[in-house]
Enzyme design. Structure first.
Site, PDB file in Angstrom:
ATOM      1  N   ASN A 130       0.804  -1.212   0.000  1.00 45.60           N
ATOM      2  CA  ASN A 130       0.000   0.000   0.000  1.00 45.60           C
ATOM      3  C   ASN A 130       0.844   1.273   0.000  1.00 45.60           C
ATOM      4  OD1 ASN A 130      -2.896   1.081   0.509  1.00 45.60           O
ATOM      5  ND2 ASN A 130      -1.667   2.091   2.085  1.00 45.60           N
ATOM      6  N   ASP A 163      -4.400   7.471   6.934  1.00 43.85           N
ATOM      7  CA  ASP A 163      -3.827   7.042   5.662  1.00 43.85           C
ATOM      8  C   ASP A 163      -2.341   7.391   5.692  1.00 43.85           C
ATOM      9  OD1 ASP A 163      -3.526   6.196   2.933  1.00 43.85           O
ATOM     10  OD2 ASP A 163      -5.630   6.635   2.598  1.00 43.85           O
ATOM     11  N   ASN A 203      -1.201   0.901   7.046  1.00 47.55           N
ATOM     12  CA  ASN A 203      -1.386   1.859   5.960  1.00 47.55           C
ATOM     13  C   ASN A 203      -0.218   2.841   5.900  1.00 47.55           C
ATOM     14  OD1 ASN A 203      -2.440   3.585   3.997  1.00 47.55           O
ATOM     15  ND2 ASN A 203      -4.524   3.385   4.737  1.00 47.55           N
TER      16      ASN A 203
END
Length: 278
Positions: free
Chosen positions: A107, A198, A151
């Site tokens: 990611n 995030d 993340n």
């Protein structure tokens, strides 16, 4: 005249999808983002906001986090084909730097001063995640498996701490980085009671900027986990952040709701901007 700090303004309009992510700056100040027109498109955006297609990823690939190393090579987390891709910025040639079928979907990526990579690897369906180390030779080493939805990820200025957040669990963890790059002594750095996380980046003082997905802000945390600032980024879904500009003091944030880049000025330069100019 004193400039306004921590006040976001739009940088781009149009052409990106809701998958806009990345971002990362080259030495010339251009910003690179993924999902330009479609999930395979990588954009190059000038400091004044002009976006163009820089390259298109292979058919099975889709980009997420982007980083540069000290010689200017670009690395892209390819979440659909379980890769970390490497891009020659002169020829635009794309190669597979690291691949592992047991990755869920790489990611975001962090990079050390000596170009060791770390990749977050969430499994969104199960609200779980993994954490990988990728050596300078492209070898993948699983550093942690029993985590939440890993993340955002970043290395501290002294190279001794790796921060990784868990979006669903709303936590930021800190790992000690051993001399060989292995991770140990996991500890809780910060936990929030609402919204998600995030991407994250550090400035040169070790302050950690974390995007708050769903809240529409970026929170600035001190190395002691104190909340120093919270910046409105003009959209509910900030996905990642980097630093650039002529002095490294411009923060660029990818925001998925309005599908654009926004920018704001900060007091101190970003770590990665400063590191590659030494």
């Amino acid at each position: 005249m004193n400039e306004k700090l921590y006040e976001a303004t739009p940088l781009t309009q149009g052409d990106f999808t809701t998958g806009i992510e990345g971002p990362a700056c080259d030495r010339e100040g251009n910003i690179y983002c993924v999902s330009f027109r479609d999930k395979r498109g990588i954009a190059r955006v000038t400091p004044d906001g002009k976006a163009e297609l820089f390259l298109t990823l292979p058919e099975k690939s889709a980009g997420n986090g982007i980083r540069f190393n000290k010689v200017g090579e670009m690395f892209i987390a390819d979440y659909t084909d379980h890769n970390i891709l490497r891009v020659d910025m002169t020829t635009c040639a794309i190669s597979v730097f690291a691949h592992n079928d047991t990755m869920n979907q790489p990611n975001d990526i962090a990079i050390t001063a000596n170009s060791v990579l770390y990749a977050s690897d969430p499994h969104w369906g199960n609200s779980t995640g993994q954490l990988w180390r990728i050596t300078k030779e492209g070898k993948t080493i699983l550093e942690a498996s029993a985590m939440g939805t890993t993340n955002g990820i970043e290395v501290s200025p002294d190279g001794k701490t790796l921060y990784v957040n868990e979006s669903v669990q709303r936590t930021i963890w800190a790992f000690e980085i051993a001399a060989d790059g292995a991770l140990k002594n996991k500890r809780l750095f910060k936990k929030f009671d609402d919204y998600g996380f995030d991407g994250m980046r550090c400035d040169i003082d070790g302050n950690l900027y974390a995007t708050r997905h769903g809240k529409g802000t970026v929170v600035k945390l001190s190395p002691r986990a104190e909340v120093l600032q919270e910046i409105n980024v003009l959209g509910e879904h900030p996905t990642n952040i980097c630093f650039g500009g002529k002095d490294g003091r411009t923060a660029y944030v990818t925001e998925a709701k309005a599908m654009r880049l926004v920018q704001f000025r900060v007091e101190r330069a970003g770590l990665e901007w400063k590191r590659w100019r030494r």
